[in-house]
Motif scaffolding. Structure first.
Motif, short mmCIF file in Angstrom:
data_model
loop_
_atom_site.label_atom_id
_atom_site.label_comp_id
_atom_site.label_asym_id
_atom_site.label_seq_id
_atom_site.Cartn_x
_atom_site.Cartn_y
_atom_site.Cartn_z
N HIS A 27 16.39 0.46 -3.55
CA HIS A 27 15.51 -0.67 -3.85
C HIS A 27 14.98 -1.25 -2.55
CE1 HIS A 27 17.03 -0.20 -7.85
NE2 HIS A 27 18.27 -0.37 -7.40
N VAL A 28 13.86 -0.72 -2.09
CA VAL A 28 13.27 -1.18 -0.84
C VAL A 28 11.78 -1.39 -1.07
CG1 VAL A 28 12.91 1.14 0.07
CG2 VAL A 28 13.07 -0.76 1.65
N LYS A 29 11.26 -2.43 -0.49
CA LYS A 29 9.83 -2.73 -0.59
C LYS A 29 9.24 -2.73 0.80
CE LYS A 29 10.22 -5.16 -4.81
NZ LYS A 29 9.39 -5.09 -5.90
N VAL A 30 7.96 -2.50 0.86
CA VAL A 30 7.21 -2.54 2.12
C VAL A 30 6.19 -3.65 1.99
CG1 VAL A 30 5.63 -1.25 3.62
CG2 VAL A 30 7.51 -0.07 2.48
N ILE A 31 5.95 -4.36 3.08
CA ILE A 31 4.98 -5.45 3.05
C ILE A 31 3.89 -5.18 4.09
CG2 ILE A 31 6.22 -6.92 4.69
CD1 ILE A 31 5.46 -9.28 2.66
N SER A 32 2.70 -5.64 3.81
CA SER A 32 1.56 -5.46 4.70
C SER A 32 1.64 -6.43 5.88
CB SER A 32 0.26 -5.72 3.93
OG SER A 32 -0.83 -5.91 4.81
N PRO A 33 1.16 -6.01 7.05
CA PRO A 33 1.14 -6.93 8.19
C PRO A 33 0.16 -8.09 7.98
CG PRO A 33 0.00 -4.91 8.75
CD PRO A 33 0.64 -4.69 7.40
N GLU A 34 -0.73 -7.95 7.01
CA GLU A 34 -1.69 -9.01 6.71
C GLU A 34 -1.18 -10.01 5.68
OE1 GLU A 34 -4.38 -9.45 8.61
OE2 GLU A 34 -3.57 -7.72 9.68
N ALA A 35 -0.02 -9.73 5.10
CA ALA A 35 0.60 -10.70 4.19
C ALA A 35 1.07 -11.89 5.01
CB ALA A 35 1.77 -10.05 3.45
N THR A 36 1.35 -12.99 4.34
CA THR A 36 1.81 -14.18 5.06
C THR A 36 3.33 -14.20 5.14
OG1 THR A 36 1.98 -15.55 3.07
CG2 THR A 36 -0.17 -15.49 4.20
N ILE A 37 3.82 -15.00 6.08
CA ILE A 37 5.27 -15.11 6.22
C ILE A 37 5.87 -15.80 4.99
CG2 ILE A 37 5.26 -14.92 8.72
CD1 ILE A 37 5.66 -17.95 8.88
N SER A 38 5.10 -16.65 4.34
CA SER A 38 5.57 -17.27 3.10
C SER A 38 5.78 -16.20 2.03
CB SER A 38 4.56 -18.32 2.63
OG SER A 38 4.99 -18.93 1.44
N GLU A 39 4.86 -15.26 1.92
CA GLU A 39 5.00 -14.16 0.96
C GLU A 39 6.24 -13.32 1.29
OE1 GLU A 39 0.82 -12.44 -0.35
OE2 GLU A 39 0.78 -13.02 1.79
N ALA A 40 6.45 -13.06 2.56
CA ALA A 40 7.61 -12.27 2.97
C ALA A 40 8.90 -12.99 2.61
CB ALA A 40 7.57 -11.99 4.47
N ALA A 41 8.96 -14.28 2.89
CA ALA A 41 10.16 -15.07 2.59
C ALA A 41 10.45 -15.05 1.09
CB ALA A 41 10.00 -16.49 3.10
N LYS A 42 9.41 -15.18 0.28
CA LYS A 42 9.60 -15.17 -1.19
C LYS A 42 10.09 -13.80 -1.66
CE LYS A 42 6.26 -18.79 -2.06
NZ LYS A 42 4.87 -19.08 -2.41
N GLN A 43 9.53 -12.72 -1.11
CA GLN A 43 9.98 -11.38 -1.49
C GLN A 43 11.44 -11.17 -1.09
OE1 GLN A 43 7.72 -7.82 -0.82
NE2 GLN A 43 5.78 -8.87 -1.12
N MET A 44 11.81 -11.63 0.10
CA MET A 44 13.20 -11.50 0.55
C MET A 44 14.13 -12.29 -0.36
SD MET A 44 13.05 -11.65 4.68
CE MET A 44 11.83 -10.76 5.59
N ARG A 45 13.73 -13.50 -0.67
CA ARG A 45 14.55 -14.35 -1.55
C ARG A 45 14.71 -13.71 -2.92
NH1 ARG A 45 11.46 -19.24 -3.57
NH2 ARG A 45 10.64 -17.56 -4.87
N ASP A 46 13.59 -13.32 -3.52
CA ASP A 46 13.62 -12.80 -4.88
C ASP A 46 14.32 -11.45 -4.98
OD1 ASP A 46 12.22 -15.09 -5.52
OD2 ASP A 46 10.29 -14.07 -5.80
N GLY A 47 14.23 -10.65 -3.93
CA GLY A 47 14.84 -9.33 -3.95
C GLY A 47 16.22 -9.27 -3.33
N GLY A 48 16.64 -10.36 -2.70
CA GLY A 48 17.93 -10.37 -2.03
C GLY A 48 17.93 -9.51 -0.77
N PHE A 49 16.75 -9.38 -0.13
CA PHE A 49 16.62 -8.58 1.09
C PHE A 49 16.74 -9.46 2.31
CE2 PHE A 49 13.17 -6.68 -1.75
CZ PHE A 49 14.00 -5.73 -2.31
N GLY A 50 17.20 -8.90 3.41
CA GLY A 50 17.22 -9.60 4.69
C GLY A 50 16.18 -9.03 5.64
#
Length: 141
Positions: free
Chosen positions: A11-34
């Motif tokens: 269960h791994v996701k990739v994020i775009s460099p153009e996404a925002t840090i807020s989006e990254a934080a939400k994905q990490m929170r929701d997915g339990g990723f660090g």
């Protein structure tokens, strides 16, 4: 020989460099990723971790709309799913990373291994402790 495929989380996701840090934080929170690998043009170009969000964004007063590209750790190390657990631990120790993306023979991202995965799945707790010790040595003073 125990391979990384047997201990990795698929269960791994990739994020775009153009996404925002807020989006990254939400994905990490929701997915339990660090950590999230950062991908562009079908290639991993870096990573963003919870530590990056804290040290490079929050501590520097960045807004939630800041692009990941501005704070991500450029470059990324990875290992093959067919590599041994020992090889994965060696790569993590050498590069002082707690999370390691795993690719298949076509170099497609198929999973991620964390130090915790080694502790849960590996019978060699001595190796896990040694890896943690090497990863935790400060890279600079």
């Amino acid at each position: 020989m125990q391979t990384l495929k047997t201990v990795m989380s698929p269960h791994v996701k990739v994020i775009s460099p153009e996404a925002t840090i807020s989006e990254a934080a939400k994905q990490m929170r929701d997915g339990g990723f660090g950590m999230l690998p950062v991908g562009e043009n079908d290639r991993m170009i870096g990573a963003i971790s919870d530590r990056d969000l804290t040290v490079r964004a929050l501590a520097e007063g960045k807004s939630g709309n800041t692009k990941i590209r501005e704070i991500m750790s450029p470059g990324i190390v990875w290992a093959y799913e067919s590599d041994s657990v020992e090889e994965g631990a060696r790569v993590m120790s050498e590069h002082q990373v707690r999370r390691l993306p795993i690719v298949n023979s076509e170099k497609r991202l198929v999973g991620i291994v964390s130090l915790g995965d080694f502790a849960v799945e590996s019978a060699d707790l001595h190796a896990v402790g040694a890896t943690l010790s090497e990863i935790s040595v400060p890279a600079f003073k």
